[in-house]
Design an enzyme around this catalytic site. Structure first.
Site, mmCIF file in Angstrom:
data_model
loop_
_atom_site.group_PDB
_atom_site.id
_atom_site.type_symbol
_atom_site.label_atom_id
_atom_site.label_comp_id
_atom_site.label_asym_id
_atom_site.label_seq_id
_atom_site.Cartn_x
_atom_site.Cartn_y
_atom_site.Cartn_z
ATOM 1 N N LYS A 141 -3.664 3.312 10.990
ATOM 2 C CA LYS A 141 -3.257 2.013 11.540
ATOM 3 C C LYS A 141 -3.897 1.782 12.912
ATOM 4 O O LYS A 141 -4.248 0.646 13.254
ATOM 5 C CB LYS A 141 -1.730 1.934 11.630
ATOM 6 C CG LYS A 141 -1.029 1.853 10.266
ATOM 7 C CD LYS A 141 -1.527 0.708 9.412
ATOM 8 C CE LYS A 141 -0.648 0.468 8.193
ATOM 9 N NZ LYS A 141 -1.262 -0.501 7.258
ATOM 10 N N TYR A 183 6.134 9.241 9.981
ATOM 11 C CA TYR A 183 5.031 8.392 9.496
ATOM 12 C C TYR A 183 3.755 9.225 9.612
ATOM 13 O O TYR A 183 2.948 9.040 10.513
ATOM 14 C CB TYR A 183 4.969 7.135 10.350
ATOM 15 C CG TYR A 183 4.160 5.980 9.789
ATOM 16 C CD1 TYR A 183 4.701 5.125 8.834
ATOM 17 C CD2 TYR A 183 2.868 5.716 10.237
ATOM 18 C CE1 TYR A 183 3.975 4.055 8.352
ATOM 19 C CE2 TYR A 183 2.135 4.636 9.763
ATOM 20 C CZ TYR A 183 2.700 3.812 8.813
ATOM 21 O OH TYR A 183 1.985 2.730 8.336
HETATM 22 N N1 LIG Z 1 6.874 -2.000 4.470
HETATM 23 C C1 LIG Z 1 6.789 -1.798 5.787
HETATM 24 O O1 LIG Z 1 7.732 -1.361 6.450
HETATM 25 C C2 LIG Z 1 5.493 -2.129 6.480
HETATM 26 C C3 LIG Z 1 5.511 -2.315 7.878
HETATM 27 C C4 LIG Z 1 4.320 -2.614 8.529
HETATM 28 C C5 LIG Z 1 3.149 -2.733 7.789
HETATM 29 N N2 LIG Z 1 3.162 -2.549 6.431
HETATM 30 C C6 LIG Z 1 1.893 -2.666 5.695
HETATM 31 O O2 LIG Z 1 1.971 -3.704 4.733
HETATM 32 C C7 LIG Z 1 0.946 -3.470 3.757
HETATM 33 C C8 LIG Z 1 1.523 -3.659 2.369
HETATM 34 O O3 LIG Z 1 2.475 -2.662 2.119
HETATM 35 P P1 LIG Z 1 3.966 -2.942 1.611
HETATM 36 O O4 LIG Z 1 4.895 -2.170 2.488
HETATM 37 O O5 LIG Z 1 4.154 -4.413 1.440
HETATM 38 O O6 LIG Z 1 4.010 -2.188 0.219
HETATM 39 P P2 LIG Z 1 3.625 -2.581 -1.272
HETATM 40 O O7 LIG Z 1 4.038 -1.418 -2.117
HETATM 41 O O8 LIG Z 1 4.164 -3.932 -1.630
HETATM 42 O O9 LIG Z 1 2.030 -2.712 -1.220
HETATM 43 C C9 LIG Z 1 1.171 -1.607 -1.118
HETATM 44 C C10 LIG Z 1 -0.030 -1.905 -2.007
HETATM 45 O O10 LIG Z 1 -1.065 -0.941 -1.756
HETATM 46 C C11 LIG Z 1 -1.757 -0.757 -2.976
HETATM 47 N N3 LIG Z 1 -2.548 0.455 -2.896
HETATM 48 C C12 LIG Z 1 -2.126 1.712 -2.584
HETATM 49 N N4 LIG Z 1 -3.163 2.566 -2.618
HETATM 50 C C13 LIG Z 1 -4.266 1.833 -2.965
HETATM 51 C C14 LIG Z 1 -5.641 2.151 -3.172
HETATM 52 N N5 LIG Z 1 -6.090 3.401 -3.039
HETATM 53 N N6 LIG Z 1 -6.494 1.161 -3.516
HETATM 54 C C15 LIG Z 1 -6.051 -0.109 -3.665
HETATM 55 N N7 LIG Z 1 -4.735 -0.475 -3.482
HETATM 56 C C16 LIG Z 1 -3.884 0.497 -3.138
HETATM 57 C C17 LIG Z 1 -0.622 -0.701 -3.998
HETATM 58 O O11 LIG Z 1 -1.126 -0.942 -5.296
HETATM 59 C C18 LIG Z 1 0.298 -1.823 -3.505
HETATM 60 O O12 LIG Z 1 -0.041 -3.061 -4.094
HETATM 61 C C19 LIG Z 1 0.399 -2.054 4.033
HETATM 62 O O13 LIG Z 1 -0.794 -2.159 4.798
HETATM 63 C C20 LIG Z 1 1.500 -1.449 4.882
HETATM 64 O O14 LIG Z 1 1.058 -0.376 5.699
HETATM 65 C C21 LIG Z 1 4.320 -2.267 5.763
#
Ligand SMILES: NC(=O)c1ccc[n+]([C@@H]2O[C@H](COP(=O)([O-])OP(=O)(O)OC[C@H]3O[C@@H](n4cnc5c(N)ncnc54)[C@H](O)[C@@H]3O)[C@@H](O)[C@H]2O)c1
Length: 220
Positions: A114, A106
């Site tokens: 984060k 990561y």
């Molecule tokens: N998937 C996991 O395992 C996980 C675990 C913990 C936290 N998260 C967090 O959840 C949140 C959503 O991510 P996800 O995993 O659901 O993926 P996702 O692909 O559904 O969402 C990510 C979003 O970020 C947007 N994005 C990326 N770069 C951008 C920018 N420069 N400006 C505006 N938008 C931008 C994308 O368009 C997308 O809609 C993130 O903060 C991620 O770190 C994810």
């Protein structure tokens, strides 16, 4: 828009969308719905261009991009959208425990972003609470194979590892994160602010990987 890099401004995905900045969003909400027309804001985005690189090999530009996109964006949203929200409203973001424990792979400064996001959640909760009567929290979700997470390259292994080593062994669903967000965004969460809430099947409580020892007589 003056801060938007030229390659983004002229990109065919964005160039016909008008003012897509946070400021543009605020102006559009104001003209469509009026002042103080928001109750709930959810920040659910992250990106690090060098996420596949170890921190030791991450460039300054890659590191700053990760912090800017994934952490500063929350400050910008609270700052610009906060005044548009009714007192008692809720702002929420999504974080990951790589902020506090080492998750190999990561990289690119995402772990740093984060950590910043979680620290900023506490400070923003204080400032937006006093200034606007708003709550600010973050959900620390377990690994889930979303589109963004698949870019890390090891997400399937992370999901399996957590499943094997968590108190609850069925894989985390998006709905489980969503209903926690609904709870925190509702008046049911009115006493909760500045907090990192784990929605990870209990993985964060573990201090030892299950099955890491060759003792087959263990009840685990
Ligand atoms: N998937 C996991 O395992 C996980 C675990 C913990 C936290 N998260 C967090 O959840 C949140 C959503 O991510 P996800 O995993 O659901 O993926 P996702 O692909 O559904 O969402 C990510 C979003 O970020 C947007 N994005 C990326 N770069 C951008 C920018 N420069 N400006 C505006 N938008 C931008 C994308 O368009 C997308 O809609 C993130 O903060 C991620 O770190 C994810």
């Amino acid at each position: 828009m003056a801060d938007v890099p030229e390659d983004i401004r002229s990109n065919k995905r964005y160039r016909d969308n008008g003012d897509f900045t946070i400021e543009g969003l605020v102006n559009r909400i104001r003209s469509d719905f009026g002042e103080q027309s928001l109750d709930i804001v959810i920040h659910s985005l992250a990106n690090a261009p060098e996420v596949k690189k170890p921190l030791l090999e991450t460039s300054r530009a890659g590191y700053l991009a990760a912090l800017s996109v994934s952490a500063y964006s929350m400050i910008a949203m609270v700052s610009r959208l906060g005044p548009m929200m009714r007192s008692g409203g809720s702002l929420l973001s999504l974080t990951y425990m790589a902020s506090e424990r080492v998750i190999p792979g990561y990289g690119g400064g995402m772990s740093s972003a984060k950590a910043a996001l979680e620290s900023d959640t506490r400070v923003l909760a204080f400032e937006a609470g006093r200034k606007y009567g708003l709550r600010v929290n973050t959900i620390s979700a377990g690994p889930y194979a979303s589109r963004a997470a698949s870019a890390i390259g090891i997400i399937d292994r992370m999901v399996t590892y957590c499943s094997v080593n968590s108190p609850m062994t069925d894989p985390l669903t998006a709905e489980e994160v969503g209903v926690t967000a609904a709870f925190l965004s509702s008046p049911l969460g009115s006493g909760i602010t500045g907090t990192t809430i784990y929605v990870d099947k209990g993985y964060h409580t573990m201090g030892m990987a299950v099955g890491s020892l060759p003792d087959t007589s263990s009840p685990l």
